[in-house]
Design an enzyme around this catalytic site. Structure first.
Site, PDB file in Angstrom:
ATOM      1  N   ASP A  93       0.999  -1.176  -0.023  1.00  0.00           N
ATOM      2  CA  ASP A  93      -0.128   0.242   0.215  1.00  0.00           C
ATOM      3  C   ASP A  93       0.992   1.150  -0.150  1.00  0.00           C
ATOM      4  O   ASP A  93       0.440   1.987  -0.662  1.00  0.00           O
ATOM      5  CB  ASP A  93      -0.901   0.036   1.152  1.00  0.00           C
ATOM      6  CG  ASP A  93      -2.157  -1.030   1.104  1.00  0.00           C
ATOM      7  OD1 ASP A  93      -2.863  -0.903  -0.076  1.00  0.00           O
ATOM      8  OD2 ASP A  93      -2.507  -1.653   2.086  1.00  0.00           O
ATOM      9  N   GLU A 124      -5.795   4.479   0.621  1.00  0.00           N
ATOM     10  CA  GLU A 124      -4.484   3.490   0.859  1.00  0.00           C
ATOM     11  C   GLU A 124      -3.745   3.797   2.143  1.00  0.00           C
ATOM     12  O   GLU A 124      -3.414   2.807   2.618  1.00  0.00           O
ATOM     13  CB  GLU A 124      -3.483   3.865  -0.419  1.00  0.00           C
ATOM     14  CG  GLU A 124      -4.127   3.649  -1.758  1.00  0.00           C
ATOM     15  CD  GLU A 124      -4.335   2.029  -1.988  1.00  0.00           C
ATOM     16  OE1 GLU A 124      -4.239   1.187  -1.296  1.00  0.00           O
ATOM     17  OE2 GLU A 124      -5.012   1.729  -3.097  1.00  0.00           O
ATOM     18  N   HIS A 127      -5.683   1.712   4.377  1.00  0.00           N
ATOM     19  CA  HIS A 127      -5.514   0.303   4.240  1.00  0.00           C
ATOM     20  C   HIS A 127      -4.237  -0.091   4.811  1.00  0.00           C
ATOM     21  O   HIS A 127      -4.003  -1.130   5.649  1.00  0.00           O
ATOM     22  CB  HIS A 127      -5.355   0.018   2.792  1.00  0.00           C
ATOM     23  CG  HIS A 127      -6.486   0.076   2.132  1.00  0.00           C
ATOM     24  ND1 HIS A 127      -6.614   0.040   0.796  1.00  0.00           N
ATOM     25  CD2 HIS A 127      -8.022   0.282   2.408  1.00  0.00           C
ATOM     26  CE1 HIS A 127      -7.894   0.129   0.227  1.00  0.00           C
ATOM     27  NE2 HIS A 127      -8.498   0.550   1.096  1.00  0.00           N
ATOM     28  N   TYR A 131      -3.276  -2.853   8.067  1.00  0.00           N
ATOM     29  CA  TYR A 131      -2.460  -3.958   8.040  1.00  0.00           C
ATOM     30  C   TYR A 131      -1.490  -3.860   9.091  1.00  0.00           C
ATOM     31  O   TYR A 131      -0.845  -5.057   9.865  1.00  0.00           O
ATOM     32  CB  TYR A 131      -1.744  -4.239   6.491  1.00  0.00           C
ATOM     33  CG  TYR A 131      -2.854  -4.484   5.481  1.00  0.00           C
ATOM     34  CD1 TYR A 131      -3.478  -5.569   5.973  1.00  0.00           C
ATOM     35  CD2 TYR A 131      -3.018  -3.923   4.349  1.00  0.00           C
ATOM     36  CE1 TYR A 131      -4.454  -6.092   4.743  1.00  0.00           C
ATOM     37  CE2 TYR A 131      -3.862  -4.285   3.311  1.00  0.00           C
ATOM     38  CZ  TYR A 131      -4.486  -5.327   3.456  1.00  0.00           C
ATOM     39  OH  TYR A 131      -5.458  -5.835   2.635  1.00  0.00           O
ATOM     40  N   GLU A 186      -3.169  -3.580  -8.546  1.00  0.00           N
ATOM     41  CA  GLU A 186      -4.345  -3.656  -7.805  1.00  0.00           C
ATOM     42  C   GLU A 186      -5.267  -4.703  -8.004  1.00  0.00           C
ATOM     43  O   GLU A 186      -6.083  -5.396  -7.184  1.00  0.00           O
ATOM     44  CB  GLU A 186      -4.902  -2.476  -7.858  1.00  0.00           C
ATOM     45  CG  GLU A 186      -3.963  -1.289  -7.011  1.00  0.00           C
ATOM     46  CD  GLU A 186      -4.566   0.103  -6.634  1.00  0.00           C
ATOM     47  OE1 GLU A 186      -4.985   0.390  -5.732  1.00  0.00           O
ATOM     48  OE2 GLU A 186      -4.712   0.934  -7.901  1.00  0.00           O
ATOM     49  N   GLU A 220     -10.157  -1.873  -3.534  1.00  0.00           N
ATOM     50  CA  GLU A 220      -9.239  -2.080  -4.653  1.00  0.00           C
ATOM     51  C   GLU A 220      -9.684  -2.546  -6.005  1.00  0.00           C
ATOM     52  O   GLU A 220      -9.422  -2.193  -6.952  1.00  0.00           O
ATOM     53  CB  GLU A 220      -8.134  -3.251  -4.278  1.00  0.00           C
ATOM     54  CG  GLU A 220      -7.257  -2.924  -2.976  1.00  0.00           C
ATOM     55  CD  GLU A 220      -6.624  -1.549  -3.055  1.00  0.00           C
ATOM     56  OE1 GLU A 220      -6.282  -1.044  -3.983  1.00  0.00           O
ATOM     57  OE2 GLU A 220      -5.799  -1.499  -2.064  1.00  0.00           O
ATOM     58  N   HIS A 223     -10.695   0.861  -7.205  1.00  0.00           N
ATOM     59  CA  HIS A 223      -9.576   1.631  -8.018  1.00  0.00           C
ATOM     60  C   HIS A 223      -9.137   1.107  -9.244  1.00  0.00           C
ATOM     61  O   HIS A 223      -8.671   1.660 -10.370  1.00  0.00           O
ATOM     62  CB  HIS A 223      -8.284   1.226  -7.067  1.00  0.00           C
ATOM     63  CG  HIS A 223      -8.762   2.137  -5.670  1.00  0.00           C
ATOM     64  ND1 HIS A 223      -7.613   1.758  -4.642  1.00  0.00           N
ATOM     65  CD2 HIS A 223      -9.392   2.839  -5.169  1.00  0.00           C
ATOM     66  CE1 HIS A 223      -8.085   2.353  -3.509  1.00  0.00           C
ATOM     67  NE2 HIS A 223      -9.193   2.943  -4.088  1.00  0.00           N
TER      68      HIS A 223
END
Length: 345
Positions: A93, A124, A127, A131, A186, A220, A223
């Protein structure tokens, strides 16, 4: 193969290698009005921005309260797989963010497209934060945690996979080539890992992790949709099919090696041959979304993925999107040319 849109030109191979004059592309032409959004000129791009805006979420909406119970019941192979998938995502990301900030935001001069990329950059970041929070929650050993967070530098199979998108950031290739390159990142590079985490959902494991996977995979998918929209509807000079295939096949080979060999899905009880077939299926779906014919002609091998949609079929997004539709945010959004990791075509 889908005919090139009116006014579009397919580039010869030598011109592809050199890139094209950005001034020839409407999206890249100097625009003295680029600092102001209204009046909207590109309504299809604007609708994609509003669709993305309606899907905003935050890390705090993910409940990890029950995940640690499941984590303790996983075997060593399952934990190894999840750790390394999260480690890849945590770094990847950041690569997408760097591409948006350094290249795409300055490549395009259309304010509607810049609005989408600006919002994508923010998502992003969410994201990436997600994580990192997942790794911070599951991994108690501080040294191992740091190694996983720095996986692009410390874990060879992840480092190898990350090198491909990093090369695109520094590439002198034309915008349309880099656009397809990151659509592959992606749309293909993430596909095997997303699918593997959905497999955990089928098994009823790790509800916080699998819910975050639903949210992120949906983003994603959007995107990737946007990249296909720009390429199909707003790129004047199309790439030759051979060049598009070269990019897509390269991405498939790297993803297949990563998820079937370097970090094999057999660790969580999945079949590697079926996963390879699934990656080819997803690649064909992307090719069709880019206006090209299928290359692999592989079928969808996983029945559980038939239940997954990146267009917001979860209860969370049915509620969210419905609320925004009432306000008129997405009342005119169409459904054509949606990229999915699950639907047949």
């Amino acid at each position: 193969m889908k005919p090139v849109a009116a006014g579009a030109e397919v580039l010869p191979a030598d011109k592809v290698a050199q890139g094209t004059n950005a001034e020839e592309e409407p999206l890249q032409q100097e625009n003295p009005f680029r600092y102001v959004l209204f009046p909207i000129q590109y309504h299809d791009i604007w609708r994609k921005y509003k669709e993305q805006e309606s899907c905003i979420w935050t890390v705090e909406e993910i409940d990890l309260g029950n995940d640690m119970k499941d984590w303790a019941t996983l075997n060593d192979g399952e934990r190894h797989f999840i750790k390394h998938v999260l480690a890849f995502f945590a770094g990847s990301d950041g690569i997408v963010i760097e591409n948006l900030a350094q290249r795409f935001m300055s490549d395009v001069k259309v304010p509607e497209a810049r609005a989408f990329y600006g919002f994508q950059l923010m998502m992003e970041n969410i994201h990436s934060e997600t994580y990192s929070v997942l790794l911070d929650t599951y991994i108690t050993d501080s040294e191992e945690k740091l190694r996983l967070l720095h996986a692009i530098q410390t874990i060879p199979c992840i480092q190898k996979k990350a090198e491909w998108p990093v090369r695109w950031i520094g590439s002198s290739a034309s915008f349309q080539q880099r656009l397809i390159g990151f659509a592959a990142v992606e749309g293909i590079f993430f596909s095997g890992s997303f699918c593997a985490l959905f497999w955990l959902k089928k098994r009823g494991l790790m509800p916080g992790l699998t819910f975050s996977n639903e949210l992120i995979s949906r983003d994603e998918g959007l995107h990737t949709d946007f990249a296909c929209l720009l390429y199909n509807s707003h790129i004047k000079h199309k790439l030759p099919r051979e060049r598009v295939l070269e990019i897509i096949v390269d991405a498939v080979n790297i993803e297949r090696e990563f998820i079937c060999d370097a970090l094999p899905v057999r660790l969580i009880g999945m079949n590697a041959e079926l996963m390879a077939q699934y990656i080819e299926f997803v690649a064909d779906r992307l090719l069709v979304s880019l206006g090209e014919e299928k290359h692999y002609r592989s079928t969808q091998p996983f029945d559980f993925m038939e239940m997954i949609s990146l267009q917001g079929k979860t209860n969370f997004f049915e509620k969210r999107v419905g609320e925004y539709q009432k306000a008129g945010v997405m009342s005119t959004e169409g459904t054509s040319k949606k990229f999915s990791l699950s639907e047949d075509f």
